[in-house]
Design a protein around this motif. Structure first.
Motif, PDB file in Angstrom:
ATOM      1  N   ARG A 110     -30.869  73.578 126.013  1.00 32.25           N
ATOM      2  CA  ARG A 110     -30.563  73.578 124.579  1.00 32.25           C
ATOM      3  C   ARG A 110     -30.218  72.171 124.071  1.00 32.25           C
ATOM      4  O   ARG A 110     -30.558  71.799 122.948  1.00 32.25           O
ATOM      5  N   GLU A 111     -29.529  71.392 124.897  1.00 34.04           N
ATOM      6  CA  GLU A 111     -29.107  70.049 124.476  1.00 34.04           C
ATOM      7  C   GLU A 111     -30.251  69.047 124.466  1.00 34.04           C
ATOM      8  O   GLU A 111     -30.152  68.001 123.822  1.00 34.04           O
ATOM      9  N   GLN A 112     -31.324  69.354 125.166  1.00 29.82           N
ATOM     10  CA  GLN A 112     -32.454  68.419 125.264  1.00 29.82           C
ATOM     11  C   GLN A 112     -33.656  68.822 124.427  1.00 29.82           C
ATOM     12  O   GLN A 112     -34.544  68.005 124.185  1.00 29.82           O
ATOM     13  N   TYR A 113     -33.711  70.066 123.983  1.00 29.36           N
ATOM     14  CA  TYR A 113     -34.852  70.530 123.205  1.00 29.36           C
ATOM     15  C   TYR A 113     -34.825  69.911 121.821  1.00 29.36           C
ATOM     16  O   TYR A 113     -33.771  69.880 121.166  1.00 29.36           O
ATOM     17  N   GLN A 114     -35.955  69.436 121.361  1.00 27.66           N
ATOM     18  CA  GLN A 114     -36.056  68.853 120.022  1.00 27.66           C
ATOM     19  C   GLN A 114     -37.287  69.391 119.319  1.00 27.66           C
ATOM     20  O   GLN A 114     -38.275  69.734 119.955  1.00 27.66           O
ATOM     21  N   LYS A 115     -37.203  69.458 117.997  1.00 22.81           N
ATOM     22  CA  LYS A 115     -38.330  69.945 117.211  1.00 22.81           C
ATOM     23  C   LYS A 115     -38.302  69.247 115.860  1.00 22.81           C
ATOM     24  O   LYS A 115     -37.244  69.035 115.275  1.00 22.81           O
ATOM     25  N   VAL A 116     -39.477  68.912 115.370  1.00 22.19           N
ATOM     26  CA  VAL A 116     -39.631  68.391 114.018  1.00 22.19           C
ATOM     27  C   VAL A 116     -40.866  69.053 113.424  1.00 22.19           C
ATOM     28  O   VAL A 116     -41.857  69.276 114.116  1.00 22.19           O
ATOM     29  N   VAL A 117     -40.792  69.427 112.169  1.00 20.13           N
ATOM     30  CA  VAL A 117     -41.935  69.996 111.478  1.00 20.13           C
ATOM     31  C   VAL A 117     -42.352  68.984 110.412  1.00 20.13           C
ATOM     32  O   VAL A 117     -41.559  68.604 109.563  1.00 20.13           O
TER      33      VAL A 117
END
Length: 118
Positions: A110-117
Motif C-alpha cells: 500500500r505504501e509503494q503503490y502509485q497511480k496517476v490518471v
C-alpha cells in the motif's frame, strides 16, 4: 487498484471469452474489496508454449489478482473463489484438451503503490 494478470494457453484463444471475464470480474470483485470498477486493470497474456505435467495435451489459465495490503485472509480467499469460478464460467470446453485453471491473490504494498490518471 486491483491489478489483474491473466495468462492463458494459445489453444484457448477462441474458447476463453476474456473481455466478458474481465468485465464480470470487475463488477463482482469490486464490492468485495471496496473498489470502484474504474479502478480495475486487467491484462491478458497469451502463452505460446507450455508444458503441463507429463507433456500430454493440456491447457491452462492462471489468474493473478493484486490487492493493496490490509485485506484479511478470508477476503482474499473469497476473491480467489469468485475469480476462479468466473474464469470457468467464461471458458468453453475444448475437445480433447483438459484445462487447468489456477489462481493467486497477492498483496501489493500500500505504501509503494502509485497511480496517476492523465
Amino acid at each position: 487498484m486491483p491489478q489483474i494478470t491473466v495468462e492463458y494457453s494459445a489453444e484457448l484463444s477462441e474458447a476463453f471469452d476474456r473481455r466478458a471475464f474481465a468485465l464480470a470480474l470487475h463488477r463482482t470483485v469490486g464490492p468485495l474489496v471496496s473498489a470502484e470498477v474504474v479502478a480495475f486493470k486487467t491484462r491478458f497474456r497469451q502463452i505460446e508454449e507450455s508444458v503441463i505435467g507429463d507433456g500430454s495435451p493440456a491447457a491452462m489459465i492462471h489468474v493473478r489478482v493484486g490487492l493493496l495490503t490490509g485485506r484479511s485472509v478470508e477476503l482474499k480467499q473469497e476473491v480467489g473463489r469468485v475469480s476462479i469460478e468466473l474464469a470457468r464460467d467464461h471458458l468453453k470446453p475444448v475437445e480433447g484438451l483438459p484445462t487447468q485453471v489456477t489462481l493467486e491473490v497477492y498483496d501489493m504494498d500500500r505504501e509503494q503503490y502509485q497511480k496517476v490518471v492523465l
